[in-house]
Design an enzyme around this catalytic site. Structure first.
Site, short mmCIF file in Angstrom:
data_model
loop_
_atom_site.label_atom_id
_atom_site.label_comp_id
_atom_site.label_asym_id
_atom_site.label_seq_id
_atom_site.Cartn_x
_atom_site.Cartn_y
_atom_site.Cartn_z
N GLU A 169 51.73 50.80 30.52
CA GLU A 169 52.54 49.87 31.33
C GLU A 169 53.93 49.68 30.71
O GLU A 169 54.31 48.57 30.34
CB GLU A 169 51.84 48.50 31.42
CG GLU A 169 50.47 48.54 32.05
CD GLU A 169 49.69 47.25 31.81
OE1 GLU A 169 50.25 46.30 31.21
OE2 GLU A 169 48.52 47.19 32.20
N PRO A 170 54.68 50.74 30.58
CA PRO A 170 55.99 50.61 29.94
C PRO A 170 57.02 50.02 30.88
O PRO A 170 57.04 50.32 32.08
CB PRO A 170 56.35 52.07 29.63
CG PRO A 170 55.69 52.83 30.74
CD PRO A 170 54.41 52.10 31.04
N GLY A 171 57.85 49.15 30.36
CA GLY A 171 59.01 48.67 31.11
C GLY A 171 60.25 49.12 30.38
O GLY A 171 60.93 50.08 30.75
N ARG A 172 60.50 48.44 29.27
CA ARG A 172 61.72 48.67 28.49
C ARG A 172 61.94 50.15 28.16
O ARG A 172 63.05 50.66 28.31
CB ARG A 172 61.61 47.89 27.18
CG ARG A 172 62.87 47.85 26.35
CD ARG A 172 62.57 47.19 25.00
NE ARG A 172 61.89 45.93 25.10
CZ ARG A 172 62.49 44.75 25.21
NH1 ARG A 172 63.79 44.67 25.20
NH2 ARG A 172 61.78 43.63 25.30
N GLY A 209 55.29 47.87 25.78
CA GLY A 209 55.75 47.43 24.46
C GLY A 209 56.47 48.46 23.62
O GLY A 209 57.02 48.12 22.58
N ARG A 269 69.91 38.50 27.19
CA ARG A 269 69.16 38.90 25.99
C ARG A 269 69.80 38.44 24.68
O ARG A 269 69.08 37.92 23.81
CB ARG A 269 68.94 40.43 25.98
CG ARG A 269 68.07 40.92 27.14
CD ARG A 269 67.66 42.37 27.00
NE ARG A 269 66.79 42.56 25.87
CZ ARG A 269 67.17 43.06 24.70
NH1 ARG A 269 68.41 43.47 24.51
NH2 ARG A 269 66.31 43.17 23.72
N CYS A 313 80.31 27.91 30.13
CA CYS A 313 80.66 26.73 29.32
C CYS A 313 79.54 26.35 28.37
O CYS A 313 78.98 25.25 28.45
CB CYS A 313 81.01 25.57 30.24
SG CYS A 313 82.50 25.94 31.15
N GLU A 314 79.16 27.28 27.51
CA GLU A 314 78.18 27.01 26.46
C GLU A 314 78.50 27.95 25.31
O GLU A 314 78.79 29.13 25.53
CB GLU A 314 76.75 27.32 26.94
CG GLU A 314 76.24 26.34 27.95
CD GLU A 314 74.72 26.36 28.09
OE1 GLU A 314 74.02 26.71 27.13
OE2 GLU A 314 74.28 26.02 29.20
N TYR A 364 67.21 36.06 22.94
CA TYR A 364 66.40 36.72 21.89
C TYR A 364 67.22 37.12 20.68
O TYR A 364 66.75 37.93 19.87
CB TYR A 364 65.74 38.00 22.44
CG TYR A 364 65.00 37.87 23.74
CD1 TYR A 364 63.83 37.12 23.83
CD2 TYR A 364 65.44 38.54 24.88
CE1 TYR A 364 63.13 37.03 25.02
CE2 TYR A 364 64.75 38.45 26.08
CZ TYR A 364 63.59 37.70 26.14
OH TYR A 364 62.91 37.62 27.33
#
Ligand SMILES: Cc1ncc(COP(=O)(O)O)c(C=O)c1O
Length: 433
Positions: free
Chosen positions: A288-291, A238, A327, A358-359, A331
């Site tokens: 437990e870092p990811g980002r 986090g 992302r 196409c959005e 988000y």
């Protein structure tokens, strides 16, 4: 921290000119800086002095085999959320025995594979999951090492889709029922109670929520240590990163002198907030870092297809879409977008930066001002190393992008761009057509 910077007017990753990578491997292409990832890892791993810390890289952020191997080589464990991730780390030649397995919906096949792999801990989210673990471990003649994920009901102050530590979220066992859950676990024959775990959300940019969660759960951790002899307290991931002005923030030497839109939550501040509460516990601490480890260490290279002058608005249409980097669409996330060839003599351009999908949601930035660029010129989406390629899809029948890793003056393709043949390889036409 990252090592993306201009050398003269050419954007480089470490000592490699990013335009050379785009020329050789095309676009869209993700580029990762190995040295940035290693520096981030070392910085976090040493941020809680005096504690026995194990970093379990949250592979969901970037599951590339090369990235897994890089962290494996540094001695990291992994925080897995699927059997596929365990297999990825194994395919990368990593030792997974120091790793943990999280997630609310572990299947029987995943549990069996994780037990065979000898993981360090299962992070259990419910009593039915515990019963399943006990049953499968029994069939295999083993004990499943477990920690309950405890939900401390703390507001992480982050985006609703990535907050996980509130009572209304689907994750974990409420703190007030944790003791009961552990007592129940102690009655299962094939369960070994090994730890306690929390994870309150992602992209958290202040220490307050972490400190609050650790303070709330520390008394339980002490109780579990005394009652069941647990070995570890996992604090989850986090730790947030800087997305705005990410390019400026990478240059550590002059970081503090620059006014920036976002301030990073530094590992040192994080450590200083949580370590004092943890020191008395005598438990191993899992992070437990990811980002934090990979976000700023990666960019997505893209090519400008067209500059479309609309009615009162310009659209810069690039060859990356939200299938490559979701992302912003998912988000409302901000990515700095910069030209690979900087030219201060050009006028500014204000445009919506959009992909070809196409959005209308395929919009990376609205009314962004950058230097005038045109067809064929290259851009970098900064801070795209986490939840970038990992969340990519083939929507609109667009092949998955290529991935390249850089170290120093070298770069190598670590995942070739998907071919159309590969895209269709598993499909077949039914006999009745
Ligand atoms: C249990 C758990 N640990 C770690 C992480 C990694 O989070 P981050 O990438 O924000 O560090 C997540 C992300 O969702 C998670 O669910």
């Amino acid at each position: 921290m990252h090592l993306f910077h201009y050398v003269g007017n050419a954007l480089h990753c470490e000592s490699v000119d990013l335009a050379a990578i785009a020329r050789l491997h095309g676009t869209p292409t993700y580029v990762y800086s190995a040295a940035s990832m290693e520096a981030n890892y070392r910085r976090l791993a040493t941020a809680l002095p005096g504690l026995d810390v194990r970093v379990c890289y949250a592979m969901k952020a970037n599951g590339s085999l090369a990235v897994a191997r890089l962290f494996g080589n540094l001695g990291a464990g992994f925080d897995f959320v699927s059997g596929g991730e365990i297999r990825r780390a194994q395919a990368a030649g990593c030792d997974v025995t120091g790793s943990v397995f999280a997630g609310v919906g572990k299947t029987e096949a995943e549990v069996r594979h994780a037990l065979e792999a000898g993981l360090y801990g299962f992070h259990v989210e419910s009593e039915p999951e515990l019963a399943r673990l006990n049953h499968i471990a029994g069939l295999m003649g083993r004990k499943a090492p477990v920690a309950f994920r405890v939900n401390p009901d703390v507001d992480a102050g982050t985006h609703a889709k990535i907050t996980t530590g509130r009572s209304e979220n689907k994750f974990g066992v409420p703190l007030q029922f944790a003791e009961q859950a552990y007592e129940a676990a102690s009655r299962f024959k094939h369960i070994e109670i090994r730890g306690v775990q929390i994870h309150i959300g992602s992209q958290i940019t202040s220490v307050g929520p972490f400190a609050a969660a650790v303070e709330k759960v520390a008394p339980l951790a002490a109780q579990l240590r005394d009652r069941f002899g647990i070995q570890y307290f996992s604090l989850g991931g986090g730790v947030g990163v800087v997305y705005q002005e990410a390019l400026a923030s990478g240059a550590q030497a002059w970081w503090d002198a620059r006014p920036v839109a976002e301030r990073p939550l530094t590992p040192e501040a994080y450590g200083a907030a949580v370590a004092p509460v943890l020191r008395g516990l005598g438990l191993r601490i899992l992070l437990e870092p990811g980002r934090f480890l990979v976000a700023n260490a990666g960019v997505l290279l893209s090519r400008v297809e067209y500059l479309k002058r609309g009615h009162g608005r310009n659209f810069l249409i690039v060859d990356a879409g939200f299938n490559d980097l979701v992302r912003p669409a998912m988000y409302e996330a901000y990515h700095e977008i910069v030209p690979l060839a900087r030219d201060a003599s050009r006028p500014a351009l204000t445009a919506d930066i959009v992909g070809p999908i196409c959005e209308s949601g395929d919009t990376f930035a609205k009314e962004r001002t950058l230097q005038q660029v045109g067809e064929g010129e290259l851009l970098a989406f900064m801070s795209a190393g986490a939840y970038g390629f990992a969340m990519a899809s083939r929507y609109n029948a667009r092949p998955l992008a290529a991935e390249v890793m850089v170290r120093g003056t070298s770069f190598e393709l670590v995942n070739a761009r998907e071919t159309y043949a590969q895209m269709f390889a598993n499909e077949k036409l039914p006999s009745f057509l």
